[in-house]
Scaffold this active site. Structure first.
Site, PDB file in Angstrom:
ATOM      1  N   TYR B 294       0.587  -1.223   0.020  1.00  0.00           N
ATOM      2  CA  TYR B 294      -0.080   0.052   0.056  1.00  0.00           C
ATOM      3  C   TYR B 294       1.078   1.328  -0.022  1.00  0.00           C
ATOM      4  O   TYR B 294       1.748   1.294   0.889  1.00  0.00           O
ATOM      5  CB  TYR B 294      -0.940  -0.047   1.279  1.00  0.00           C
ATOM      6  CG  TYR B 294      -2.091   0.749   1.184  1.00  0.00           C
ATOM      7  CD1 TYR B 294      -3.301   0.360   0.647  1.00  0.00           C
ATOM      8  CD2 TYR B 294      -2.068   2.012   1.586  1.00  0.00           C
ATOM      9  CE1 TYR B 294      -4.262   1.116   0.514  1.00  0.00           C
ATOM     10  CE2 TYR B 294      -3.294   2.895   1.646  1.00  0.00           C
ATOM     11  CZ  TYR B 294      -4.366   2.415   0.938  1.00  0.00           C
ATOM     12  OH  TYR B 294      -5.385   3.272   0.906  1.00  0.00           O
ATOM     13  N   TYR B 344      -5.392   5.500  -7.206  1.00  0.00           N
ATOM     14  CA  TYR B 344      -5.884   5.584  -5.852  1.00  0.00           C
ATOM     15  C   TYR B 344      -7.160   4.899  -5.766  1.00  0.00           C
ATOM     16  O   TYR B 344      -8.200   5.804  -5.985  1.00  0.00           O
ATOM     17  CB  TYR B 344      -5.683   6.802  -5.205  1.00  0.00           C
ATOM     18  CG  TYR B 344      -6.101   6.853  -3.641  1.00  0.00           C
ATOM     19  CD1 TYR B 344      -5.443   6.046  -2.708  1.00  0.00           C
ATOM     20  CD2 TYR B 344      -7.264   7.536  -3.246  1.00  0.00           C
ATOM     21  CE1 TYR B 344      -5.696   6.156  -1.319  1.00  0.00           C
ATOM     22  CE2 TYR B 344      -7.661   7.434  -1.796  1.00  0.00           C
ATOM     23  CZ  TYR B 344      -6.832   6.813  -0.846  1.00  0.00           C
ATOM     24  OH  TYR B 344      -7.243   6.884   0.448  1.00  0.00           O
TER      25      TYR B 344
END
Lengths: 319, 390
Positions: B294, B344
C-alpha cells in the site's frame, strides 16, 4: 449616572451659563505683535492670496486703502494664543463653562460654527484686543458623536476702542461614545475538539493554564490520551496530575499544503514527549519552522483561539 | 474448524477506467466494476449471494445489488478503517465462502475521490463528534494536524531520525512506482515517469513529504469475485488462491495517529498481519515473487518492507536504493505502478494486479510468480493477503 443626577447636572450647567451670560463682555490681552508685514506675507502665501494690497507697498499706495492693509480673515491670527500658552492669555467667561462640561464627561469638542464680520481693514502697527461674551448653552442634544451641549460665544476685536471685527463661535462639547469594553467577538475557531466525560478534565485544565495528565487513582499509572478505564488495573477511578509544562520534541511536521481552516501556513505540529512519561501533540509556536528539530526542549504556553477555546502549545524553552 | 488457506480463490476482477472526473455517480461506477468482475469470472449477477465493501463506501450493498440485478443476498459485510479495509473485504468474503454462509461474494470499492470528496483535504468536522474516533481526532485536529499526509509525515520524520533516512530515499519509491506505471496503459501516469530530481523539486505538502511522496487522487471502481477454489477451477480464469488473509490492529492503535506507542518507526498492525499471513500460508518472505504494498505515501513502503521481514529494521532504504523493488529486483513492488502511479482506489486496484500477476497477465509481468503478498492501508488497522497460483 441616574436620571436624577443627569437632571441636576443639567440644571447646574444652565445656571452657570446664565451667570456667565450676565458677566457680559470681558476684555482679553492685546495682540502679542502689532499687525506686521512678515506675518501677512506668510499668511497670504499659505492661503494663496496674491492680492498686492496686502504685501506690496507701492501697489497698496495706489489702492483705495492708500497703504498696506491686513487680510480681514487674519483677524483671529493676531490674538490667537501660541503653542506656549503661558498665562498671558486672560480668562474669558467661556472658560468656566468649558471646564464644567469637561468635568461632567463632555470631554469631546468639535467646532460647529464660525461666523466673522469685518468692520474695517487693519493697518500695519495696530494691536487689536479681543473681548469675549458668553452667548449661550443649549442641550443636551443627541448627536452622531455622542450626547453634548452646544456652547456659543462672541468675540469682538477692538483697535483702541473701535470695534474692527466680530465673530460668533460655537462648539459641541460631547461625551465620546464609550469604547466597546469587549473586543470585537472573535471569528469562531473552526477546529474544535470534541469533549466528553472522559476528556473534560483536560480541557478544564487548559482553561486554567494547567496541562493535566490522567492518573489512575488506584495504580497511579499516567496516561495520555486519556480514557475511562485504566489499561493496567481496570480501575475507573481516575484523577490527574499537572504536568511540569516542559517537554522534548519527539517528532514534528511542517504543514504547507493544502490550506487548513483557521490556520495560516506554514505551521508546525509536534509530538512532544513529557518528562512525566507521556506524549502529547501540539503546535510549536514563536519559532521559525526551520529551527524546530527532534530533541528540541520546549515548554507549554496557552493560546486563546476564539471566545471559547484555549489550546496548549509549545515554545522553545530558551525563549 | 474450517480452514481458510487454499480453500477459496479470487475468480474474477473488474474495474472502471481510472480518471480524475468519472462524470458518473459512485453507484454507477460500482455497478460497472461488478459487471466487469462477473464477466471476467464468467458468472452472472444471479450467481452472487454476498457483497462486501468498506464502511467508507457510499454505495450500500443493497443498492449495488439492485443496480446489478443480484437477487437474494445471504451475506453482506463492511470493513472499517479506511484503506485498511482493502484485503479485509477479501478476508470477509473468503470466510463467508469457506464456512458456507455464501457461495459467491463480490468485494467492491467505488468512489469519485478526486471529483467528489477528496480525502486529502482538511475537513473541520472530523474532530467534532464525541464518538471514540472523534475524541481520538480531537487530540490532533485542533492543532491543524488533520490530513493523511500530515499524519504520515509525523511518522516519517521520526523514521528518518532513527535510521538516517532522507527525502531522497522516499523519492526512490515514487520514482520506481512511476516507472512501473509508465508502461501500464491503465495507469493515470501511463507514459509519465519522473526523476528523483523532479521528486525533490516538487512542492512541500507537509514536511518531510513532497507532493510526489503522496499518491494521486482518483475516480474509479474495482470489484473482485471470491468463491471456493473448487468452483473457481471450473470458471473462465485460472484461480488466484487465497493462501492467507488477515486483518490486524496493534496494541495502542489509533487511526493514522498512533504516536503514543513506544516506537513510531514501525507499523505494529502490519506486523500482526504479516505474522498471520506467514503462519496461515506456511510461506516466508523468500517465497514471495512480487508484493503489492500500500503506497498512499512513500515512507510507509519502506516501513512495510521491514515490518513484513523483506529486510531488517532500517535497511529498507538500502533495499530500495539497490533496486530491490524494481520489476527485475529482489522483490518487485507494485508492478502496476501502485497508487502513486496507477490510481488511488483505496488499495483494491492492487489486489486486482496481484490476481493478474498470479494469472500471468499483467502488463508488467514478473517472471515465475507463484505467490503475491498484498497489503492494505498503512497507519490504520489494516489487512493483507497472500494470493497463490495452483
Amino acid at each position: 449616572m441616574t436620571a436624577t443626577a443627569e437632571a441636576d447636572l443639567h440644571d447646574r450647567l444652565m445656571a452657570l451659563a446664565e451667570r456667565q451670560i450676565a458677566v457680559g463682555e470681558v476684555r482679553g490681552v492685546a495682540a502679542a505683535d502689532p499687525v506686521n508685514l512678515p506675518m501677512i506675507r506668510h499668511w497670504a502665501a499659505a492661503m494663496g492670496d496674491a492680492n498686492p494690497v496686502y504685501t506690496d507697498a507701492e501697489a497698496a499706495a495706489g489702492s483705495a486703502h492708500g497703504e498696506i492693509v491686513a487680510p480681514p480673515a487674519m483677524i483671529q491670527v493676531w490674538t490667537m494664543p501660541g503653542v506656549d500658552r503661558d498665562g498671558r492669555q486672560a480668562t474669558t467667561p467661556v472658560d468656566d463653562v468649558l471646564r464644567a462640561l469637561d468635568g461632567s464627561g463632555y470631554t469631546g469638542v468639535v467646532a460647529t460654527n464660525c461666523e466673522q464680520t469685518y468692520h474695517r481693514y487693519l493697518r500695519l502697527g495696530e494691536r487689536p484686543v479681543p473681548a469675549t461674551r458668553f452667548a449661550g448653552l443649549s442641550g443636551p442634544k443627541r448627536t452622531a458623536l455622542g450626547e453634548g451641549y452646544f456652547v456659543t460665544w462672541n468675540i469682538t476685536w477692538y483697535s483702541q476702542d473701535e470695534p474692527v471685527a466680530d465673530m460668533l463661535f460655537r462648539v459641541l462639547k460631547f461625551r465620546p461614545r464609550e469604547r466597546k469594553t469587549k473586543p470585537e467577538a472573535r471569528e469562531p475557531y473552526p477546529l474544535k475538539p470534541a469533549i466528553n466525560k472522559d476528556t473534560a478534565f483536560f480541557w478544564e485544565g487548559v482553561g486554567r493554564g494547567e496541562l493535566r495528565i490522567q492518573r489512575c487513582a488506584d495504580c497511579g499509572e499516567l496516561r495520555h490520551p486519556p480514557g475511562p478505564v485504566c489499561p493496567s488495573c481496570r480501575s475507573v477511578e481516575r484523577t490527574h496530575v499537572v504536568a511540569s509544562g516542559v517537554g522534548e520534541v519527539y517528532s514534528y511536521v511542517v504543514h504547507h499544503n493544502p490550506p487548513v481552516p483557521g490556520r495560516s501556513t506554514p505551521f508546525v505540529v509536534a509530538v512532544v514527549e513529557l518528562p512525566e512519561g507521556v506524549r502529547i501533540v501540539g503546535n510549536v509556536v514563536d519559532c521559525p519552522p526551520e529551527e524546530v528539530g527532534i530533541g528540541m526542549q520546549v515548554r507549554v504556553t496557552y493560546r486563546q483561539m476564539d471566545d471559547e477555546l484555549i489550546l496548549p502549545m509549545w515554545v522553545p524553552q530558551e525563549s | 474448524m474450517v480452514s481458510l488457506p487454499g480453500s477459496t480463490a479470487v475468480a474474477g476482477i473488474g474495474a472502471t477506467e481510472f480518471s480524475k472526473q468519472s462524470g458518473r455517480s459512485e453507484l454507477q461506477l460500482a455497478a460497472e466494476a461488478v459487471f466487469a468482475a462477473l464477466d471476467d469470472a464468467g458468472l452472472s449477477p444471479s450467481d452472487v449471494d454476498g457483497l462486501v465493501t468498506y464502511t467508507q463506501d457510499t454505495n450500500q450493498e443493497i443498492a449495488v445489488a439492485r443496480e446489478v440485478g443480484i437477487g437474494d443476498l445471504t451475506f453482506f459485510s463492511r470493513v472499517h478503517y479506511g484503506g485498511g479495509a482493502a484485503c479485509g473485504t477479501v478476508l470477509h468474503a473468503a470466510m463467508a465462502v469457506a464456512t458456507g454462509v455464501a457461495e459467491t461474494v463480490v468485494c467492491y470499492r467505488a468512489f469519485n475521490e478526486r471529483s467528489g470528496r477528496r480525502f486529502g483535504q482538511p475537513d473541520a468536522r472530523i474532530g467534532g463528534e464525541p464518538s471514540s474516533q472523534g475524541l481520538e481526532m480531537s487530540w490532533h485536529v485542533p492543532y491543524g494536524l488533520m490530513t493523511p499526509a500530515a499524519w504520515v509525515a509525523m511518522f516519517a520524520r521520526r523514521y528518518m531520525h532513527a535510521y538516517g533516512v532522507t527525502s531522497e530515499d522516499f523519492g526512490r519509491v515514487a520514482v520506481a512506482m512511476r516507472r512501473h506505471a509508465a508502461t501500464n496503459p491503465a495507469a493515470w501516469f501511463h507514459g509519465r515517469p519522473i526523476t528523483l530530481e523532479e521528486h525533490q523539486a516538487s512542492k512541500w505538502i507537509v514536511e518531510p513529504l513532497h507532493l510526489l511522496d503522496c499518491c494521486q487522487e482518483s475516480d474509479g471502481a474495482v470489484a473482485l469475485v471470491v468463491t471456493s477454489a473448487e468452483r473457481a477451477r471450473d470458471l473462465r480464469r485460472s484461480p488466484a488462491l487465497i493462501g492467507a488473509a488477515a486483518q490486524g490492529a496493534g496494541a495502542g492503535q489509533l487511526m493514522m495517529t498512533s504516536y503514543y506507542r513506544d516506537e513510531m518507526t514501525g507499523l505494529p498492525e502490519m506486523g500482526v498481519v504479516g505474522r498471520r499471513l506467514w503462519e496461515q500460508s506456511g510461506l516466508g518472505p523468500a517465497d514471495i515473487q512480487t508484493a503489492i504494498l500500500y503506497d498512499h505515501f512513500t515512507p510507509f513502503v519502506l516501513t512495510q518492507l521491514e515490518e513484513l521481514g523483506f529486510c531488517g529494521r532500517g535497511e529498507a532504504r538500502d533495499f530500495v536504493a539497490g533496486g530491490g523493488i524494481e520489476i527485475d529486483g529482489r522483490l518487485p513492488v507494485n508492478p502496476h505502478g501502485g497508487q502513486l502511479g496507477e490510481a488511488y482506489i483505496h488499495g483494491m486496484n492492487g489486489i486486482a494486479e496481484a490476481v493478474r500477476q498470479i494469472r500471468g497477465t499483467s502488463v508488467n509481468q514478473v517472471a515465475g510468480v507463484r505467490n503475491v503478498l498484498v497489503t492494505a492501508g498503512t497507519g490504520v488497522p489494516t489487512s493483507g493477503l497472500i494470493l497463490s497460483a495452483e
